[in-house]
Design an enzyme around this catalytic site. Sequence first.
Site, short mmCIF file in Angstrom:
data_model
loop_
_atom_site.label_atom_id
_atom_site.label_comp_id
_atom_site.label_asym_id
_atom_site.label_seq_id
_atom_site.Cartn_x
_atom_site.Cartn_y
_atom_site.Cartn_z
N CYS A 11 11.12 0.36 14.85
CA CYS A 11 10.40 1.94 14.10
C CYS A 11 10.60 1.56 15.61
O CYS A 11 9.89 1.65 16.12
CB CYS A 11 9.15 2.41 12.71
SG CYS A 11 9.15 3.50 13.20
N TYR A 246 -12.70 0.88 -12.52
CA TYR A 246 -12.08 1.74 -11.84
C TYR A 246 -10.56 2.11 -11.95
O TYR A 246 -10.04 1.71 -11.04
CB TYR A 246 -11.70 1.10 -10.67
CG TYR A 246 -13.28 0.02 -9.89
CD1 TYR A 246 -14.35 0.78 -9.14
CD2 TYR A 246 -13.42 -1.02 -10.19
CE1 TYR A 246 -15.73 0.28 -8.75
CE2 TYR A 246 -15.45 -1.70 -9.96
CZ TYR A 246 -15.82 -0.79 -9.04
OH TYR A 246 -17.01 -1.59 -8.59
N ASP A 315 -10.01 -3.31 -10.60
CA ASP A 315 -8.91 -2.55 -9.37
C ASP A 315 -10.53 -1.85 -8.28
O ASP A 315 -10.17 -0.15 -8.19
CB ASP A 315 -8.20 -2.22 -10.01
CG ASP A 315 -7.69 -1.70 -8.88
OD1 ASP A 315 -7.17 -2.33 -8.01
OD2 ASP A 315 -6.02 -1.14 -9.08
N CYS A 342 -7.10 -4.75 -3.60
CA CYS A 342 -6.45 -4.12 -2.49
C CYS A 342 -7.45 -5.35 -1.07
O CYS A 342 -6.90 -4.38 0.45
CB CYS A 342 -6.50 -2.93 -1.97
SG CYS A 342 -7.98 -1.36 -2.05
#
Length: 399
Positions: A11, A246, A315, A342
């Site tokens: 990129c 969550y 989560d 995450c």
Amino acid sequence: MSQQVNALPVCKYEKSCGACSLQHMSYAEQLERKQDSVKKLWKKEAKVLPIIGMNFPYYYRNKCQAVFAKRGGNVIYGTYEQGTHHVVPITDCQIQNKESNAILHTIAELLKSFKVQIFNEDTGTGNFRYTLIRKGYQSNEIMVVLVVATPVFPSKKNFVKALVKKHPEITTVVMNINDRTDSMILGEREEILYGPGKIEDTLMGCKFLISSKSFYQINSLQTKKLYQAAIDAAGLTGEERILDAYCGIGTIGLIASKSAKELVGVELNHDAVKDARKNAKRNGMKSAEFICGDAGEYMVKAAERGEHFDVVFMDPPRAGSDEAFLSSLVKLAPKKVVYVSCNPETQKRDIEYLKKKGYRMGDIQPVDMFPFTEHCETVVLLSQQKPDDHIKLCTRNQI
Ligand code: SAH
């Protein structure tokens, strides 16, 4: 691990943007790095299954946001350079869906031709600040959120008309008013300028309404794999009462509840909970309830009431869960906890707590939701140790 088929050139914004810190690596190397980092974190304590990657790791984001600024008489848009409020112009992001790139380009042109004043952070003058775009993965519906400092946007009707004429794929346009001085993109107030103000998407056979502020996983293709791993881990039989903690707009819980009896979801964000309730109705889920509030507080009260859950999906955001949630989870004693994360580090901290309280962890399944970035998502099943397992452990310790 999936291998990349056709690599695009590195990129051109790699250095200035900073969002994709793994640009210099091939996709196979990125997957290896993520796999290794989860392995290093857990050492010999747990088995790490091969990471689930993408075949074509580009243009995967269904949500994009851009900051607008004026430079040398031109309207530019892009992202803040890391750690600064200097805008780096980005016109062709390789991880953003292509329609969003094209819509942003049109918005910049329209802002110029409609002579809309662009907000200047230093002087606090001007009006137009950001654009957020969301695209339904399966529905292809597109929401454009125009973020302004004040609701005074004189030409807004014609502006939206011109935008939708150029991009008929846009199904709704919302004006969001944000007069905040921090770096939050969206403010509280909104006005719908075109369409229903939300988009709908279909994921794993369920329909979801998504509003501008609700959390919705940004890589839909990988989300299906992540959710499938979580639902498989739960081993549902159709008889379970499940909790989706969550829960955002209720995605995991509603998809899982097709194979369960009853669902409760808990989520802090008001708009997301409203969407979750509508989503339950839309999918004909009669035995689903969504509660708006802090997940930890909900768990404390649920434990006091002596509620029963067979499976808890959790989560949490990057910071992980908290003591209130985890200690009450232990009191509620579901047979299975499926932890989707995450942030593998906070997940490890929380799992260690649960292990000390008698849960046994299964293998770790990493899923690459964010190619070209450092982030890695993981799913882990925690099961209650059976009473006879506990006895076996005690006897072994005594020997
Ligand atoms: N499971 C959902 C959302 C995961 S993101 C999905 O897959 O789409 C984490 C969610 O936790 C966000 O929706 C966020 O609003 C919510 N959240 C953050 N802190 C919370 C808290 N203390 N209690 C309940 N929900 C919280």
